[in-house]
Each structure stands twice: as structure tokens, then as C-alpha cells.
Design an enzyme around this catalytic site. Structure first.
Site, PDB file in Angstrom:
ATOM      1  N   HIS A 133      -9.139   0.780   5.290  1.00 26.83           N
ATOM      2  CA  HIS A 133      -7.671   0.860   5.892  1.00 26.83           C
ATOM      3  C   HIS A 133      -8.029   1.725   6.997  1.00 26.83           C
ATOM      4  O   HIS A 133      -8.931   2.850   7.369  1.00 26.83           O
ATOM      5  CB  HIS A 133      -6.914   1.444   4.985  1.00 26.83           C
ATOM      6  N   GLY A 181       3.327  -1.371   4.193  1.00 26.04           N
ATOM      7  CA  GLY A 181       3.259   0.066   3.955  1.00 26.04           C
ATOM      8  C   GLY A 181       4.561   0.682   3.567  1.00 26.04           C
ATOM      9  O   GLY A 181       4.868   0.576   2.333  1.00 26.04           O
ATOM     10  N   GLY A 182       5.491   1.105   4.452  1.00 24.98           N
ATOM     11  CA  GLY A 182       6.549   2.004   4.115  1.00 24.98           C
ATOM     12  C   GLY A 182       7.713   0.938   3.391  1.00 24.98           C
ATOM     13  O   GLY A 182       8.041   1.532   2.439  1.00 24.98           O
ATOM     14  N   GLU A 193      -6.448   4.476   8.208  1.00 23.00           N
ATOM     15  CA  GLU A 193      -6.387   5.920   8.127  1.00 23.00           C
ATOM     16  C   GLU A 193      -7.705   6.319   7.335  1.00 23.00           C
ATOM     17  O   GLU A 193      -8.125   7.378   7.619  1.00 23.00           O
ATOM     18  CB  GLU A 193      -5.290   6.107   7.188  1.00 23.00           C
ATOM     19  N   GLY A 246       2.977   2.190  10.730  1.00 22.84           N
ATOM     20  CA  GLY A 246       4.133   3.403  10.527  1.00 22.84           C
ATOM     21  C   GLY A 246       4.776   3.653  11.901  1.00 22.84           C
ATOM     22  O   GLY A 246       5.554   4.906  11.760  1.00 22.84           O
ATOM     23  N   ASN A 254       0.910  -1.119  -0.049  1.00 23.43           N
ATOM     24  CA  ASN A 254       0.023  -0.144   0.159  1.00 23.43           C
ATOM     25  C   ASN A 254       0.868   1.491   0.088  1.00 23.43           C
ATOM     26  O   ASN A 254       1.670   1.689   0.928  1.00 23.43           O
ATOM     27  CB  ASN A 254      -0.948  -0.220   1.365  1.00 23.43           C
ATOM     28  N   TRP A 255       1.014   2.048  -1.095  1.00 27.13           N
ATOM     29  CA  TRP A 255       1.720   3.198  -1.110  1.00 27.13           C
ATOM     30  C   TRP A 255       1.238   4.463  -0.619  1.00 27.13           C
ATOM     31  O   TRP A 255       2.153   5.186  -0.424  1.00 27.13           O
ATOM     32  CB  TRP A 255       2.161   3.443  -2.601  1.00 27.13           C
ATOM     33  N   LYS A 256      -0.026   4.484  -0.147  1.00 30.39           N
ATOM     34  CA  LYS A 256      -0.488   5.486   0.746  1.00 30.39           C
ATOM     35  C   LYS A 256      -0.458   6.757  -0.323  1.00 30.39           C
ATOM     36  O   LYS A 256      -0.480   6.587  -1.635  1.00 30.39           O
ATOM     37  CB  LYS A 256      -0.101   5.563   2.026  1.00 30.39           C
ATOM     38  N   SER A 311       3.914  -2.338   9.883  1.00 30.43           N
ATOM     39  CA  SER A 311       5.430  -2.450  10.101  1.00 30.43           C
ATOM     40  C   SER A 311       6.074  -3.589   9.707  1.00 30.43           C
ATOM     41  O   SER A 311       7.040  -4.337  10.398  1.00 30.43           O
ATOM     42  CB  SER A 311       5.753  -2.036  11.428  1.00 30.43           C
ATOM     43  N   GLU A 322      -4.888  -5.328  10.408  1.00 26.41           N
ATOM     44  CA  GLU A 322      -3.678  -4.528  10.709  1.00 26.41           C
ATOM     45  C   GLU A 322      -3.886  -3.585  12.159  1.00 26.41           C
ATOM     46  O   GLU A 322      -4.916  -2.594  12.324  1.00 26.41           O
ATOM     47  CB  GLU A 322      -3.773  -3.254   9.711  1.00 26.41           C
TER      48      GLU A 322
END
Length: 259
Positions: free
Chosen positions: A104, A242-243, A106, A181, A9-11, A221, A175
Site C-alpha cells: 500500500h 478507504g474512508g 502508505e 484520501g 481498507n480500514w487503515k 477516493s 491506487e
């Protein structure tokens, strides 16, 4: 036997130029890794990325076809109308996008999306033949006050109410919000405990056959050095990254560790 699903997921990262570079770089590494290439070719492993909307078309154009899935990070339940800034299912279908993230954390916690609203998105997406990756998870406060299981059960029961779908057309991602993150990661045992609970809840809702075959991912993470331990858990079928999915070098290491 359930397949393995690794999703990035590049957000709000990786614009058009970076997306093109990622796809070309990832494709070259994938084609040069015999084990990984074979796993994807036989569908033992499915690899997906979820770029921001502006990068969708370029990602689809440059992806190592047909070895990678490109999905959307969000979608509206309405087909069209006065919904400034939103993207509809028919718009995604024009690009032949078939996977979409829904729920998600967020979207839930920053944009206030409720279980009831997400339920509308799930129903619309499934009806249109898309495969949702439905995200559930608890906050640190909910975990510490002992309500994590109640929260997650409500997200499943209320979010999936009236959703009629085959197990191979639906994915669930657990999640823990406190591990997204933050650098904190649920231990493999913690992740398995919740994912097992998710599978048991799905069994109550949809029956044993559906529960046995639906894919359940862990997100929070995820990195190359913890992926193998996470994937060793019996009720975890993949990871939502994610990151570490923003760079093709680290993302392919996660894919390799997953198998």
C-alpha cells in the site's frame, strides 16, 4: 469472466467495538438485499475488509460468514524473530486469515518499503498459500513529470520477481497516490488507462492467460456515487476503498454499485 472484488481498507481506524458493530450492521443489510446476497452467494461478487490487527479476531468472529473475506493490512516476510511490532504469516494463519494487503502506498511512502522488500513479502505470502492484494501507483509528481508508467512497471517487475502463483490467488490494486484520501479521483478513463497498462505488463511477465484472469482493482477516493463509472471500465474488476469503507452504510452502497 472475471469476478468482482470490493475491498475496504480500514487503515488505522475501527477498533474492536466498532468492528463488531460494522460486521453485524453490514451483515443485516447484506442479508436483506436479495440481489447483493445472490451475487455474493454465487461468487459473482467477493467482499473483503482489511481491519487493523487488533480488530482482526473480532471481525472474523462477527463477519457474515461465509459471505465476507477478512484480510490483514500488512505482514512481515519472516516467520518469527526480533522484529518488534511486526506480525508474521503463521500468526495470521492461526486466525485463518488468507488475504493480505502488500505494498500500500502508505507503507511505501511513510514507512519506506521498497519494491525489493515487498518482493520478499509477496514470495513468503504466496508460498504460504495466502492471496496478496499487491498495490501499485504513482505520486502526483511522478504523474506530472511523465514517469507514472515507468514507476508502475518497476513496481510490478521488481515486486513480483520470482513470484510463482496462479491468477486466482493474486490480486493487483492500482491506487494513484495523489487520489488517496484527497477527495481527488482519477477519471474512469485515467484509471482504465493505467489498469490496462498493468494488465499488459502482467501479460509480458506471466502470459496471456494469467493476465486475462488476474483481478485488477482501482483505489483512490472511491465513493458510492463514482463506483459504477469506475466498474464500467473493461480492465477494472473491483475497487479498494478507504474512508468510505469505515461505515457499513456507505460500504454496502459501494458494493451494490459495483454489480
Amino acid at each position: 469472466m472475471r469476478k468482482i472484488f470490493v475491498a475496504g481498507n480500514w487503515k488505522m481506524n475501527n477498533g474492536i467495538a466498532v468492528a463488531e458493530d460494522f460486521m453485524k450492521g453490514f451483515g443485516a443489510l447484506l442479508e436483506n438485499d436479495d440481489k447483493l446476497f445472490r451475487a455474493v452467494g454465487t461468487k459473482q461478487l467477493q467482499i473483503a475488509v482489511f481491519p487493523p490487527f487488533l480488530s482482526l479476531a473480532k471481525s472474523l468472529e462477527c463477519k457474515p460468514d461465509p459471505l465476507m473475506i477478512v484480510g490483514a493490512q500488512n505482514v512481515n516476510d519472516k516467520e518469527s524473530g526480533a522484529y518488534t511490532g511486526e506480525v508474521s504469516i503463521p500468526m495470521l494463519q492461526e486466525l485463518e486469515v488468507k488475504y493480505v494487503l502488500i505494498g500500500h502506498s502508505e507503507r511505501r511512502h511513510i514507512f519506506g518499503e521498497t519494491n525489493e522488500f515487498l518482493n520478499k513479502k509477496l514470495i513468503s505470502s504466496v508460498k504460504a498459500g495466502m492471496t496478496p492484494v499487491y498495490c501499485v501507483g504513482e505520486t502526483l509528481e511522478e504523474r506530472e513529470n511523465g514517469t507514472a508508467f515507468d514507476v508502475i512497471k518497476a513496481q510490478l517487475v521488481e515486486g513480483m520477481k520470482g513470484v510463482s502463483v496462479a491468477a486466482d490467488k493474486f490480486i493487483i490494486a492500482y491506487e494513484p497516490v495523489w487520489a488517496i484520501g484527497t477527495g481527488k479521483t482519477a477519471t474512469p478513463a485515467d484509471a482504465e488507462e493505467i489498469c490496462k497498462f498493468v494488465r499488459e505488463t502482467i501479460k509480458e511477465l506471466y502470459g496471456a492467460d494469467f493476465a486475462e484472469n488476474v483481478l485488477i482493482l482501482y483505489g483512490g477516493s472511491v465513493k458510492p456515487d463514482n463506483t459504477a463509472d469506475i466498474m464500467a471500465q473493461p480492465d477494472i474488476d473491483g475497487v479498494l476503498v478507504g474512508g468510505a469503507s469505515l461505515k457499513y452504510g456507505s460500504f454496502i452502497e459501494i458494493c451494490k454499485a459495483a454489480i
